[in-house]
Design a protein around this motif. Structure first.
Motif, short mmCIF file in Angstrom:
data_model
loop_
_atom_site.label_atom_id
_atom_site.label_comp_id
_atom_site.label_asym_id
_atom_site.label_seq_id
_atom_site.Cartn_x
_atom_site.Cartn_y
_atom_site.Cartn_z
N ARG A 148 5.12 0.74 14.03
CA ARG A 148 5.68 1.04 12.71
C ARG A 148 5.31 -0.05 11.70
N GLU A 149 5.36 -1.29 12.16
CA GLU A 149 5.01 -2.40 11.28
C GLU A 149 3.55 -2.33 10.85
N ARG A 150 2.65 -2.05 11.80
CA ARG A 150 1.22 -1.93 11.47
C ARG A 150 0.98 -0.76 10.53
N ARG A 151 1.66 0.33 10.76
CA ARG A 151 1.52 1.51 9.90
C ARG A 151 1.92 1.17 8.47
N GLN A 152 3.03 0.43 8.33
CA GLN A 152 3.48 0.07 6.98
C GLN A 152 2.53 -0.90 6.31
N VAL A 153 1.97 -1.84 7.09
CA VAL A 153 0.98 -2.76 6.53
C VAL A 153 -0.22 -1.99 6.01
N LEU A 154 -0.65 -0.98 6.75
CA LEU A 154 -1.78 -0.15 6.31
C LEU A 154 -1.43 0.64 5.05
N LEU A 155 -0.22 1.17 4.99
CA LEU A 155 0.19 1.92 3.79
C LEU A 155 0.29 1.00 2.58
N ASP A 156 0.78 -0.21 2.77
CA ASP A 156 0.85 -1.16 1.66
C ASP A 156 -0.56 -1.51 1.17
N ALA A 157 -1.49 -1.68 2.11
CA ALA A 157 -2.88 -1.96 1.73
C ALA A 157 -3.49 -0.76 1.01
N ALA A 158 -3.15 0.44 1.48
CA ALA A 158 -3.66 1.65 0.84
C ALA A 158 -3.15 1.79 -0.59
N LEU A 159 -1.89 1.45 -0.80
CA LEU A 159 -1.34 1.51 -2.16
C LEU A 159 -2.12 0.59 -3.09
N THR A 160 -2.44 -0.61 -2.62
CA THR A 160 -3.21 -1.55 -3.43
C THR A 160 -4.61 -1.02 -3.72
N LEU A 161 -5.33 -0.59 -2.69
CA LEU A 161 -6.72 -0.19 -2.87
C LEU A 161 -6.86 1.14 -3.59
N VAL A 162 -6.08 2.13 -3.18
CA VAL A 162 -6.15 3.43 -3.85
C VAL A 162 -5.69 3.29 -5.30
N GLY A 163 -4.65 2.49 -5.49
CA GLY A 163 -4.13 2.30 -6.84
C GLY A 163 -5.06 1.55 -7.76
#
Length: 207
Positions: free
Chosen positions: A20-35
């Motif tokens: 779950r922690e790794r998944r959230q880290v990936l989602l946080d990174a996705a928010l930065t890059l996609v955004g």
């Protein structure tokens, strides 16, 4: 049979907790890059580099890039909706003030978090039919939120031969289009002007 070695807690965390922690880290990174760069411009490798994880862990969490975008969009719309619910739940001086609190929360979050704004307002379009359906479901959820607010405030008085669901969907569509224009114009208008402009639509329905 359960693998006792892989299921053993590591530094106090279970395997599921670490996933779950790794998944959230990936989602946080996705928010930065996609955004910042746009969905079409990022790769799995770039996303993993941003997250500080290997591609193995990306595919542990997501089937592909689109699945990641769907999860990111769902997470961010849920955040926005929860913030708006919290805002309109605060004590206020009448209906007009309550509507204003919800709209102010909406526009404020879009301005304070431009990555969120880009993900919610732009990046899901044209990706696939499934993403289009996810977008329209989110818009229906926001329309239902408005309908519930109107009921709570005693404003759900749409006249005969009209469909309240269509009316609230139209209100959401109007606010979203205003927000897109605002973001593309680099937030030129101040938030209070956006709130008052959007509130006109709500007054029209109430009247």
């Amino acid at each position: 049979m359960t693998n006792q070695l892989t299921d053993r807690p590591y530094r106090g965390q279970s395997m599921d907790d670490r996933r779950r922690e790794r998944r959230q880290v990936l989602l946080d990174a996705a928010l930065t890059l996609v955004g910042q760069q746009g969905y079409s411009n990022i790769s799995v490798r770039a996303l993993c580099n941003e997250a500080g994880l290997t591609e193995r862990y990306f595919y542990e969490s997501f089937k592909n890039r689109e699945a990641m975008l769907a999860e990111l969009y769902t997470e961010q719309t849920a955040r926005l909706r929860a913030a708006m619910i919290a805002a309109i739940s605060l004590p206020s001086d009448g209906t007009n003030a309550t509507v204003g609190k919800g709209l102010r929360c909406f526009f404020s979050m879009l301005k304070q978090e431009p990555e969120l704004a880009r993900v919610i307002l732009f990046e899901v379009f044209g990706v696939s039919k499934a993403m289009d359906e996810l977008y329209y479901q989110a818009m229906e959820d926001f329309a239902e939120l408005l309908r519930e607010l109107a009921l709570a405030l005693g404003l759900d008085t749409t006249p005969p031969h009209t469909d309240s669901n269509v009316v609230y969907a139209g209100l959401v569509g109007a606010c979203v289009q205003m927000a897109r224009r605002w973001v593309l114009d680099d937030y030129r208008e101040d938030i209070e002007m956006m709130v008052e402009s959007a509130r006109l639509f709500f007054r029209a329905v109430a009247e």
